[in-house]
Enzyme design. Structure first.
Site, PDB file in Angstrom:
ATOM      1  N   HIS A 106     -13.542 -26.935 -34.904  1.00  0.00           N
ATOM      2  CA  HIS A 106     -14.576 -25.916 -34.997  1.00  0.00           C
ATOM      3  C   HIS A 106     -15.018 -25.795 -36.377  1.00  0.00           C
ATOM      4  CE1 HIS A 106     -10.870 -23.694 -35.829  1.00  0.00           C
ATOM      5  NE2 HIS A 106     -10.502 -23.628 -34.642  1.00  0.00           N
TER       6      HIS A 106
ATOM      7  N   HIS B 169      -8.902 -23.861 -24.399  1.00  0.00           N
ATOM      8  CA  HIS B 169      -7.738 -23.218 -24.083  1.00  0.00           C
ATOM      9  C   HIS B 169      -7.451 -22.680 -22.799  1.00  0.00           C
ATOM     10  CE1 HIS B 169      -6.889 -22.151 -28.561  1.00  0.00           C
ATOM     11  NE2 HIS B 169      -8.359 -22.351 -28.517  1.00  0.00           N
TER      12      HIS B 169
ATOM     13  N   PRO C 233     -10.163 -12.872 -30.792  1.00  0.00           N
ATOM     14  CA  PRO C 233     -11.368 -13.785 -31.039  1.00  0.00           C
ATOM     15  C   PRO C 233     -11.434 -14.940 -29.917  1.00  0.00           C
ATOM     16  CG  PRO C 233      -9.548 -14.279 -32.532  1.00  0.00           C
ATOM     17  CD  PRO C 233      -9.037 -13.079 -31.653  1.00  0.00           C
TER      18      PRO C 233
ATOM     19  N   ASN D 243      -1.361 -23.284 -28.032  1.00  0.00           N
ATOM     20  CA  ASN D 243      -1.054 -21.703 -28.402  1.00  0.00           C
ATOM     21  C   ASN D 243      -0.740 -20.954 -26.775  1.00  0.00           C
ATOM     22  OD1 ASN D 243      -3.748 -21.744 -27.904  1.00  0.00           O
ATOM     23  ND2 ASN D 243      -4.288 -20.353 -29.028  1.00  0.00           N
TER      24      ASN D 243
ATOM     25  N   HIS E  95      -6.802 -26.506 -37.487  1.00  0.00           N
ATOM     26  CA  HIS E  95      -7.521 -25.103 -37.615  1.00  0.00           C
ATOM     27  C   HIS E  95      -7.767 -24.726 -39.175  1.00  0.00           C
ATOM     28  CE1 HIS E  95      -8.464 -20.781 -36.125  1.00  0.00           C
ATOM     29  NE2 HIS E  95      -8.098 -20.513 -37.310  1.00  0.00           N
TER      30      HIS E  95
ATOM     31  N   HIS F 258     -11.082 -29.659 -27.194  1.00  0.00           N
ATOM     32  CA  HIS F 258     -10.604 -28.448 -27.704  1.00  0.00           C
ATOM     33  C   HIS F 258     -10.775 -26.899 -26.537  1.00  0.00           C
ATOM     34  CE1 HIS F 258     -10.014 -25.511 -31.452  1.00  0.00           C
ATOM     35  NE2 HIS F 258      -9.659 -24.914 -30.428  1.00  0.00           N
TER      36      HIS F 258
ATOM     37  N   ARG G 225      -4.640 -21.492 -21.475  1.00  0.00           N
ATOM     38  CA  ARG G 225      -3.610 -20.054 -21.241  1.00  0.00           C
ATOM     39  C   ARG G 225      -2.617 -20.021 -20.445  1.00  0.00           C
ATOM     40  NH1 ARG G 225      -5.845 -18.775 -25.607  1.00  0.00           N
ATOM     41  NH2 ARG G 225      -8.061 -17.648 -25.817  1.00  0.00           N
TER      42      ARG G 225
ATOM     43  N   ASP H 191     -13.889 -25.035 -27.706  1.00  0.00           N
ATOM     44  CA  ASP H 191     -12.896 -24.096 -28.007  1.00  0.00           C
ATOM     45  C   ASP H 191     -13.047 -22.856 -26.869  1.00  0.00           C
ATOM     46  OD1 ASP H 191     -11.192 -22.495 -29.465  1.00  0.00           O
ATOM     47  OD2 ASP H 191     -12.339 -21.859 -31.247  1.00  0.00           O
TER      48      ASP H 191
END
EC number: 3.5.2.3
Lengths: 198, 421, 307
Positions: free
Chosen positions: B226, B54, B317, B86, B173, B52, B56, B299
């Site tokens: 998570h 990110h 967040p 995402n 999620h 997990h 970007r 995460d």
């Protein structure tokens, strides 16, 4: 969170070294001095007519009350007594921690057109009296203003003098005059000169 | 290819032994190597795998890129990371997942395995082309709308069913959106005091409960992202006892930090799901040891300065995690190396289907290796992190364990605690 | 002295009492012909308002001006992080302008805390999101003390939308510090979770207004926004008014001496009946006047000494 109580005039903290102490006025001396000032007021103001006594907190207030009581005892005259707090008019607010403000209480008839006698314990730089004159200006328009103090220790920074002085005490700048009055401090009345022994 | 001999390291915390890395694999010790590393006091682990992350890119390259995130991962001891979908554009087509996959290969610091979105644009309305992503060069196996919950129960059911065709897994999620509208932090004593809208534990637990029942009903694999509450642990325990094919992750921050930190209103502590109570932290730790929670996943969520140096409610967040994960797990679990290797490498590799990762450092295995100095203690300095962002909640904390070296298929990505490229 | 006033929890009993005593002196001075005092001459107070609140802004402005501070009104309404200047950049601007105090009203809880980490001057929270409004609590406590002579042992009922009320949070904290017994009354949907643990262990919760009234010395009615209906916090304005509105029959259940407070602006007919708002028990107009004195006291105590 402690607030310094209004002390007049601003005094430097005493150093942590052996200090000398000298009693300048005993309780009996203070009583005699108050009596004398009361007589002088009666004399200078033609019997205290149209007169108001305004004590400057903290110790000016009980002094003003004592003077009024003595005037009453001598001549049977009731002189109005009040309190005039000057904290919010001080020019040295930024130099110390925030001070708690004291009470302002004007006597019933106000002060307009009257003779105001400001009463304080110690006259030093003159800044307290300057602030008191400013404060007075905002609460009314007396016909005249006089000043009575228990002790004048000199070191004026402003062109101010007292009309009634209990005792002139020559001091050094490093010395401190400590006034204790039964009404605010408990115990017995006393004026002491504190200073370095060095 | 440079060969490395690591002398006297404790493999998975065992007795000191030599470890030879040659031609991308673990080799039989003996003979010379190009480089020798003194492994005294060090522990060798299979390279860590993060399910997990990110990264970007594409879209917010000011916060992180595949390259900077890969470097942060390598420095954290990782040899593989799964990049969440995402991004902008969303990784909901074969084109985007292949782009991310390629960028990962070019950076060459960790294996970057893209995760595909479950729904088009993460909008939760219709399925993305899951099959196309699965058969793309990126061979996507994990699908997730992470950041958003697949809230529609029918859509979730279909997604779970559909990915069975290519042994996919839906990583949910878990957040019932109607229960978390405007939510800013864990709903409880602290949110009441701070006047921040609460994110109730039940919003997570209700979705997990629903999803494990759906997964059971259609016989599919479910992964829960998570997990953050004690109640979720109970739901998972129940589901696993029933034989549901569910796995679950917990983040390092949910194993260490609590909602009390929000009292500063510093959004560096704002994360979704939010930091919970000390009781939740305790339950999560126990569940991780017990195996009710299968893995630790970071995460890792980089954010630009302006998205964090602002009012709490306006901040995004998320927190950084890759470079601090192992030290935090070490401080939470202690030196239980077998357990750490299982929760941070072996099981995540198995869930993600990443062959070659999560081995046991046996001779012949691909040489994905992390060398840790458990005795070293390091104070976290945000400015020193390799991530492009600075939103670490651990700044100033002193944590145990320093990653000394990381090897990806025999190539050193980190040596002496520094990234090689 | 405390440097900022961000939360009513920043005030211990001694400091809170000092502020109320100082406010009393300020109130006495307000009766004079010359209302201005030279105390904060040369000091700059910035009113930084990210929300419309004319009454609070004017109250702070009057307080600062009566103490001779220079007042700069900085209305940042409409700006947001996405469009306008960030709070941090605004803070740096105020810092450069030499603001000695920043009075901030902001829709986001905790914004004053953030601001206080970016400026050297004192920060006064004039209402942040659904968090706190400490000067409102001070003026409310002042009003109670002025009317009832004490705070210690008073039974205060705070009624309505506690969940979204910054006034309620600050009042619970301050009143508990000063020895009053606070009971929060409202529908369970509008009472936040764990309120006693969060704010003060002595806080009680009741869902039944009628049972609380006979023992109440003070009833404080909170504004209830009708948009809460859409979020299903309660079914209708009519049902809310029937269960939690203070009408004349309910007012009669109060002890003879009890007072009725409202932080304003009121929804007449919703949480409070017009006859109650205009009754002699109501302190609503006094609260406004007391607001200036309380804020003068706060500004004096924050700025009247060595920085």
């Amino acid at each position: 969170m402690a607030y310094s109580q209004a002390a007049h005039p601003p005094s430097t903290a005493l150093p942590d070294v052996p200090a000398s102490e000298k009693v300048i006025l005993s309780a009996a001396d203070i009583q005699r001095v108050v009596d004398r000032i009361a007589h002088q007021i009666l004399e200078k103001t033609s019997g205290a007519t149209g007169t108001v006594l305004l004590g400057i907190p903290t110790r000016g207030v009980p002094l003003a009350r004592r003077l009024a009581a003595r005037i009453h005892a001598f001549e049977g005259i009731d002189v109005p007594v009040g309190a005039l707090d000057i904290t919010l008019y001080r020019d040295d607010l930024r130099l110390q921690a925030t001070r708690a403000i004291g009470k302002t209480e004007l006597p019933g008839g106000g002060i307009d057109g009257r003779r105001v006698i400001l009463v304080d314990d110690v006259l030093y730089s003159g800044r307290t009296v300057r602030a008191a004159l400013d404060a007075l200006n905002d609460v009314g328009r007396p016909s005249s203003v006089q000043l009575a103090v228990l002790v004048d220790r000199g070191h004026r920074q402003l062109p101010i003098r007292a009309d009634y002085v209990g005792k002139n005490i020559p001091t050094a700048l490093a010395e401190k005059v400590r006034v204790r009055l039964a009404e605010c401090d408990g115990g017995t009345d006393e004026v002491k000169l504190l200073g370095r022994t060095a | 290819m440079t060969s490395y001999l690591i002398r006297g390291a404790r493999i998975l915390g065992g007795e000191p032994a030599d470890l030879l890395i040659r031609d991308g694999r673990i080799a039989e010790p003996g003979g010379a190597a190009d480089e020798t590393i003194d492994g005294t006091g060090l522990v060798a682990l299979p390279g860590l795998v993060d399910l997990h992350t990110h990264l970007r890119e594409p879209g917010r390259e000011d916060a992180e890129t595949v390259e900077t995130g890969s470097r942060a991962a390598a420095l954290g001891g990782y040899t593989a990371v799964c990049a969440m979908a995402n991004t902008s554009p969303v990784a909901d087509t074969a084109g985007v997942v292949e782009q991310v996959w390629r960028l990962g290969r070019e950076a060459g610091l960790v294996d970057v395995q893209p995760i595909g979105a479950v729904t088009v644009g993460l909008a939760g309305e219709r399925l993305a082309e899951l099959g196309a992503m699965a058969t793309s060069a990126a061979t996507v196996r994990i699908f997730s709308d992470d950041g958003q919950c697949v809230a529609d129960p029918r859509l979730m059911r279909r997604a779970l069913e559909y990915v069975k065709a290519f042994d996919g897994v839906i990583a949910q999620h878990a957040e019932e959106p109607r229960l978390t509208e405007g939510a800013q932090m864990h709903e409880g004593e602290v949110s009441t005091r701070l006047g921040l809208t609460g994110w109730p534990a039940v919003a997570e637990e209700a979705i997990i409960a629903r999803d494990v029942l759906l997964a059971e009903h259609v016989g599919s694999r479910l992964h829960v992202c998570h997990v953050s509450t004690a109640g979720s642990v109970e739901v998972l325990r129940h589901a696993k006892a029933r034989g549901v094919r569910v796995t679950a992750e917990v983040t390092p921050h949910h194993l260490l930090l609590t909602d009390e930190l929000a009292a500063s209103y510093d959004p560096v502590y704002k994360v979704n799901p939010p930091l919970r109570t000390a009781a939740d932290v305790q339950a999560l730790r126990e569940a991780l040891v017990e195996g009710v929670i299968d893995i630790v996943a970071t995460d890792h969520a980089p954010h630009a300065v302006e998205d964090k140096e602002c009012e709490w409610a306006y901040a995004r967040p998320g927190m950084l995690g890759l470079e601090t994960a192992l030290p935090i797990v070490l401080s939470v679990l202690g030196e239980r190396w077998e357990l750490i290797a299982d929760r941070m490498s072996r099981t995540p590799a198995r869930i993600a289907g990443l062959d070659g990762h999560g081995g046991s450092l046996a001779v012949g295995d691909p040489a994905n290796v992390t060398l840790v100095d458990p005795a070293a203690r390091r104070q976290v300095d945000a400015a020193e992190l390799a991530s492009r962002s600075r939103n670490t909640p651990y700044a100033g904390m002193t944590l145990p364990g320093r990653i000394v070296a990381t090897f990806l298929r025999g190539e050193a990505t980190v040596l002496d605690g520094k990234a090689v490229k | 002295m405390i440097r900022h006033l961000l939360s009513a929890a920043d005030l211990d009993a001694e400091t809170a009492t000092l502020i109320l005593d100082t406010a009393a002196e300020m109130a006495a001075l307000a009766g004079r012909e010359v209302k201005k005092l030279p105390t904060l001459r040369g000091r700059t107070v910035v009113n930084l308002f990210y929300e419309d609140s004319t009454r609070t802004r004017i109250s702070f402005e009057a307080a600062a001006k009566r103490l001779s501070a220079d007042v700069i009104n900085f209305s940042a309404k409409g700006s947001s992080v996405s469009k306008g200047e960030s709070l941090k950049d605004t803070a740096l601007t105020l810092q450069a302008m030499g603001a000695d105090a920043v009075v901030i009203r902001h829709p986001a809880s905790g914004a004053p805390h953030r601001l206080s980490s970016w400026v050297d001057g004192s920060v006064v929270n004039a209402g942040d999101g659904t968090h706190e409004h400490p000067t409102q609590a001070l003026l409310d406590a002042y009003t109670m003390r002025a009317r009832l002579g004490r705070l210690d042992g008073l039974n205060v009922a705070i009624v309505g939308d506690v969940l979204h009320s910054r006034v309620a949070r600050s009042n619970v904290l301050l009143l508990s510090t000063l020895g009053a017994n606070v009971t929060l009354v409202g529908p369970p949907t509008l009472i936040p979770v764990d309120i006693a643990a969060a704010l003060s262990k002595t806080t009680r919760v009741s869902y039944d207004l009628d049972s609380v009234l006979p023992d109440a010395d003070v009833v404080m009615m909170l504004r209830v926004q009708t948009e809460r209906m859409q979020d299903s916090y309660f079914p209708s304005a009519r049902e809310y008014a029937r269960r939690y509105g203070l009408d004349v029959p309910r007012m009669r259940k109060l002890p003879e001496h009890a007072i009725v407070m409202h932080p304003g602006p009121m929804n007449r007919g919703m949480e409070i009946a017009p006859e109650v708002a205009d009754s002699p028990r109501s302190t609503i107009v006094e609260q406004v006047a007391n607001g200036v004195s309380a804020r003068m006291a706060v500004l004096y105590l924050l700025l009247g000494g060595k920085a």
